[in-house]
Motif scaffolding. Structure first.
Motif, short mmCIF file in Angstrom:
data_model
loop_
_atom_site.label_atom_id
_atom_site.label_comp_id
_atom_site.label_asym_id
_atom_site.label_seq_id
_atom_site.Cartn_x
_atom_site.Cartn_y
_atom_site.Cartn_z
N LEU A 428 0.83 -1.21 0.00
CA LEU A 428 0.00 0.00 0.00
C LEU A 428 0.86 1.26 0.00
CD1 LEU A 428 -3.03 0.75 0.12
CD2 LEU A 428 -2.78 0.98 2.60
N LYS A 429 0.54 2.19 -0.93
CA LYS A 429 1.25 3.45 -1.04
C LYS A 429 0.37 4.65 -0.70
CE LYS A 429 5.00 1.48 -2.52
NZ LYS A 429 6.17 1.38 -1.59
N GLU A 430 -0.94 4.48 -0.81
CA GLU A 430 -1.84 5.63 -0.62
C GLU A 430 -3.19 5.16 -0.09
OE1 GLU A 430 -4.03 9.02 -3.41
OE2 GLU A 430 -2.21 8.02 -4.12
N MET A 431 -3.72 5.89 0.90
CA MET A 431 -5.06 5.62 1.40
C MET A 431 -5.83 6.93 1.52
SD MET A 431 -6.42 3.92 5.00
CE MET A 431 -6.12 2.22 4.52
N GLY A 432 -7.03 6.95 0.95
CA GLY A 432 -7.91 8.10 1.05
C GLY A 432 -9.13 7.76 1.89
N ILE A 433 -9.49 8.66 2.81
CA ILE A 433 -10.63 8.44 3.71
C ILE A 433 -11.64 9.56 3.50
CG2 ILE A 433 -11.36 8.11 6.09
CD1 ILE A 433 -8.39 7.38 6.70
N PHE A 434 -12.88 9.18 3.14
CA PHE A 434 -13.91 10.16 2.82
C PHE A 434 -15.09 9.95 3.76
CE2 PHE A 434 -11.35 9.43 -0.86
CZ PHE A 434 -11.26 10.66 -1.50
N PRO A 435 -15.41 10.94 4.62
CA PRO A 435 -16.50 10.78 5.59
C PRO A 435 -17.87 10.63 4.94
CG PRO A 435 -15.03 12.56 6.23
CD PRO A 435 -14.65 12.16 4.83
N GLU A 436 -18.78 10.02 5.68
CA GLU A 436 -20.17 9.89 5.26
C GLU A 436 -20.78 11.28 5.09
OE1 GLU A 436 -23.67 8.70 4.10
OE2 GLU A 436 -22.15 7.19 4.60
N GLU A 437 -21.49 11.48 3.97
CA GLU A 437 -22.06 12.79 3.68
C GLU A 437 -23.54 12.89 3.99
OE1 GLU A 437 -21.17 13.69 -0.35
OE2 GLU A 437 -19.00 13.91 -0.02
N GLU A 438 -24.24 11.76 4.05
CA GLU A 438 -25.69 11.81 4.21
C GLU A 438 -26.17 11.26 5.55
OE1 GLU A 438 -27.40 9.82 0.89
OE2 GLU A 438 -26.61 11.22 -0.58
N GLY A 439 -25.60 10.17 6.01
CA GLY A 439 -26.05 9.55 7.25
C GLY A 439 -25.36 10.14 8.47
N PRO A 440 -25.69 9.63 9.67
CA PRO A 440 -25.09 10.12 10.92
C PRO A 440 -23.62 9.73 11.04
CG PRO A 440 -26.46 8.20 11.34
CD PRO A 440 -26.69 8.57 9.91
N THR A 441 -22.84 10.59 11.68
CA THR A 441 -21.43 10.31 11.96
C THR A 441 -21.12 10.74 13.40
OG1 THR A 441 -20.55 12.49 11.33
CG2 THR A 441 -20.91 10.90 9.55
N ASN A 442 -19.91 10.42 13.83
CA ASN A 442 -19.45 10.84 15.16
C ASN A 442 -18.83 12.24 15.15
OD1 ASN A 442 -20.30 8.49 16.28
ND2 ASN A 442 -18.28 7.62 16.63
N PHE A 443 -18.72 12.83 13.96
CA PHE A 443 -18.01 14.11 13.86
C PHE A 443 -18.81 15.28 14.42
CE2 PHE A 443 -16.34 11.61 10.16
CZ PHE A 443 -15.12 11.33 10.74
N GLU A 444 -20.12 15.05 14.69
CA GLU A 444 -20.90 16.12 15.28
C GLU A 444 -20.56 16.32 16.76
OE1 GLU A 444 -22.23 13.62 13.61
OE2 GLU A 444 -23.05 14.51 11.77
#
Length: 482
Positions: A428-444
């Motif tokens: 592995l050389k690269e990993m991209g992480i994209f948060p959920e845009e529509e459902g609930p997340t812990n970022f609130e």
């Protein structure tokens, strides 16, 4: 000086072809040089919203609807028999089918090659035999591209001798219900068809064959047989096919899969909720269900996978992963596969993921839409949900260079899985992480983002790849090993 008016008629006509029909007609009052130009436009776009939608309740007024009918009749009549290349008609406000079919026949007689219809007849105006499009459309010798959308039903006229569209290369049908007969007879009407999309379709028979020597792009979005029943068998005899989007109830058998040139596939083998338990425990005699005999045949899906094993790009849904768990031991090797995408759901398992990763010896790019899934002891070493001695073995042997995580919610379970990937994917050389845009997340939650960020940074320090965390459409953080 009016420079546009001094342009050649062909140039001005081309400019007008980008405007809706109502606006084209208004140009006739500009000057004498514009008076008759609009009558020769070979591309027409007629949209009833130009007349009926701007004001609330306007579409219900009979005189307004009649004014729309009068305008289209007059517009087409003044164009007389001038050739037309493309005709787009959006008519979804209850115009009587007699009017719509008259307009379609007009452009067919004028040799239209590209026909785009978005129509919806009212219940009051249609009888049992009136919801059918004009028969002339189904025997056209000029149509090259045909698109039909209808919220209720598309009734494909078959006729005694069948339909015949000898020049048709692209067909798109999208409706809640499509009546079209048997697939093999249906496709025989299009000897040069290259692209076919059928949405919300229902197989007429329990044994069907998709057969076409010319098809290059195929999208089937089905609902099984009548009453949502799994088909007995589906065959594909499409030797020229390059792209497949297949979404349907799992068939009990795939006796013929001829797709030697296929490059990309999106597979969604739908499993009904009452079949899931049997899929996970196919040999459990204690299960009391009606799905047993059907589900036990789902292992034949390996024939479908064998038929597409030369592909380079493959996307699988959560239901498909469940079905593939029945044939892990006989999974084919995808020697040409470079990109693999899988979608997860919390109610569906990853039992087939280890076998998939082991059988993709040249995989470069892995896309995972959602990390949360139903945990079972058969998930193997692909996830970090259950402690085991061989944890990470299938990942370590996988040559993937780039991983993209979509729908990240910021839970500890997901964070642990990301750490598992960073430790186990040796190339592995690269990993991209994209948060959920529509459902609930812990970022609130206060401080949640900073906490997740800190852990991901620590994982990055023990790995050999670059990790980037994309939030709200822009690069929030990127950590690099260089």
């Amino acid at each position: 000086m009016d420079r546009v008016s001094n342009l050649p008629d062909g140039v001005r006509g081309h400019i007008l072809s980008f405007l809706p029909a109502k606006h084209i007609a208004l140009t006739s009052v500009l000057s004498k040089s514009w008076l008759n130009l609009w009558k020769l436009i070979p591309i027409l776009d007629i949209d009833d919203s130009e007349f009926l939608h701007p004001e609330e309740g306007k579409a219900e007024r009979l005189e307004i609807r009649q004014s729309f009918v009068d305008f289209v009749d007059r517009f087409l009549a003044l164009q007389d028999d001038s050739p037309i290349d493309r005709f787009s008609l959006k008519c979804i406000t209850g115009i009587h089918p007699d009017h719509v079919n008259r307009w379609i026949c007009n452009v067919l007689q004028r040799g239209v090659s590209d026909l785009d219809l978005f129509i919806d007849f009212s219940y009051e105006d249609t009888q049992e035999d009136e919801d059918m499009l004009p028969q002339e459309m189904f025997v056209s010798k000029t149509l090259v591209k045909l698109k039909i959308r209808n919220d209720r039903c598309v009734d494909w006229w078959c006729g005694k001798g069948g339909t015949s569209l000898p020049m048709l290369k692209s067909l798109y049908i999208d409706s809640d219900l499509i009546l079209w007969g048997k697939m093999k007879r249906f496709l025989s009407s299009f000897p040069v068809l290259e692209e076919l999309r059928m949405a919300s379709m229902e197989w007429k028979e329990s044994h069907e064959t998709v057969s076409s020597a010319s098809l290059r792009k195929l999208s089937i979005l089905g609902t099984g047989c009548e009453d949502y029943v799994n088909p007995k068998s589906i065959s594909f005899d499409t030797p020229s096919l390059l792209y497949l989007n297949y979404s349907d109830l799992v068939a009990e058998d795939y006796p013929l899969v001829n797709m030697g040139k296929l490059l990309e596939a999106r597979i969604n083998l739908i499993v009904k909720d009452d079949q899931i338990k049997r899929v996970r425990e196919p040999n459990n005699d204690l299960l009391q269900d009606d799905a047993g005999n059907v589900v036990l045949q789902f292992g034949n899906v390996v024939k479908l996978m064998n038929g597409i094993q030369n592909i380079q790009i493959l996307y699988l849904t959560a239901d498909t992963l469940e079905v593939l768990s029945l044939c892990c031991e006989s999974m084919p090797v995808f020697n040409n596969l470079k990109t693999l995408g899988i979608k997860s759901e919390e109610g569906r398992g990853w039992q087939a993921v280890p076998a998939l990763l082991r059988n993709c010896p040249h995989l470069e790019y892995l896309i995972i839409e959602g990390l949360l899934h139903n945990v079972t002891d058969k998930c193997g070493d692909a996830c970090d949900c259950i402690s085991r001695e061989d944890k990470g073995r299938s990942l370590a042997s996988c040559p993937v260079k780039k991983v993209e995580i979509q729908g990240f919610r910021g839970t500890m379970r997901e964070i642990n899985m990301i750490g598992h990937f960073l430790r186990s994917f040796k190339c592995l050389k690269e990993m991209g992480i994209f948060p959920e845009e529509e459902g609930p997340t812990n970022f609130e939650n206060p401080g949640a983002f900073e906490y997740v960020e800190k852990i991901l940074k620590l994982y990055n320090e023990i790995s050999n790849c670059d990790v980037y965390f994309l939030v709200w459409g822009y690069m929030r953080r990127k950590w690099t090993t260089q």
